[in-house]
Design an enzyme around this catalytic site. Structure first.
Site, PDB file in Angstrom:
ATOM      1  CE1 TYR A  25      -3.680  -2.226   0.028  1.00 55.33           C
ATOM      2  CE2 TYR A  25      -4.399  -1.162   2.052  1.00 55.33           C
ATOM      3  CZ  TYR A  25      -4.652  -2.025   0.998  1.00 55.33           C
ATOM      4  OH  TYR A  25      -5.853  -2.674   0.926  1.00 55.33           O
ATOM      5  CB  CYS A 105      -0.741  -1.995  -3.723  1.00 50.22           C
ATOM      6  SG  CYS A 105      -2.193  -0.925  -3.673  1.00 50.22           S
ATOM      7  CB  CYS A 106      -1.853  -6.593  -0.708  1.00 50.07           C
ATOM      8  SG  CYS A 106      -0.240  -7.404  -0.594  1.00 50.07           S
ATOM      9  CB  ALA A 107      -1.746  -4.845   4.124  1.00 48.77           C
TER      10      ALA A 107
END
Length: 206
Positions: A25, A105-107
């Site tokens: 992120y 995107c991811c965490a």
């Protein structure tokens, strides 16, 4: 007066395919870098809420935000936050030329993003060793079993992505003189707006 602008890519930033990028992120500090790359759409794959300051600034700069992880999350998802629905929706957005360049995107920038990218690789005909190597190269020695199980069982036939069907698998080549751009992970940006590349290529143990 010549002004030198320093750009900061988001953590775990990398190139996936023409028009498709990946990272953790991003925060507001990464916005100038993403704008310089021409990013039009940011697809958030985790159920966590992204940085409000980034979302506001990115929208003001003309980027579109897609909260796919939040929209598709359910406690009944067998593979935790990774699901076929999330993957299908994310890649459908990424496949749209009008929305590219797209940032997935991811965490963490690793597990959900890695699963979605690996499912894309399946549609490109990559073998299991190659696509798992790519996922593991971002996992820094800590791949997750449930992610790899999801990758193994994911059926690429649920996706209709003909534009990617003929992309070459990097391990099909007998030489590695040209490191495939899919394995390039961007660590930092210099004061001259150039990025330093860290090449991550691992031998598979699959």
């Amino acid at each position: 007066m010549h002004v030198v602008r320093e750009l900061h890519p988001p953590y775990k930033f990398g190139h996936v395919n023409d028009g498709i990028l990946r990272s953790r992120y991003p925060t507001a500090s990464a916005l100038p870098f993403l704008s310089q790359r021409g990013v039009k759409t940011v697809v958030f794959l985790s159920p966590e809420v992204p940085s409000k300051s980034f979302v506001v600034a990115a929208r003001n700069s003309g980027m579109t935000m897609e909260l796919v992880g939040i929209q598709t999350y359910t406690t009944a998802v067998e593979w935790r936050v990774v699901s076929p629905e999330c993957t299908k929706r994310a890649l459908s957005i990424a496949a749209d030329p009008d929305r590219q360049p797209v940032l997935l995107c991811c965490a963490t920038g690793v597990h959900v993003t890695g699963a979605v990218v690996a499912c894309l690789r399946k549609t490109q005909g990559w073998n299991t060793v190659a696509l798992l190597n790519e996922y593991r190269s971002y996992a820094s020695g800590k791949p997750r079993d449930f992610v790899e199980r999801f990758i193994h069982t994911f059926d690429p036939d649920i996706l209709a992505l003909p534009m990617w069907q003929h992309a070459a698998c990097p391990l099909d080549s007998s030489t590695d003189t040209d490191t495939p751009p899919q394995y390039r992970q961007y660590e930092l940006v210099s004061s001259r707006d150039q990025y330093t590349k860290k090449i991550l290529v691992e031998e598979g143990d699959d």
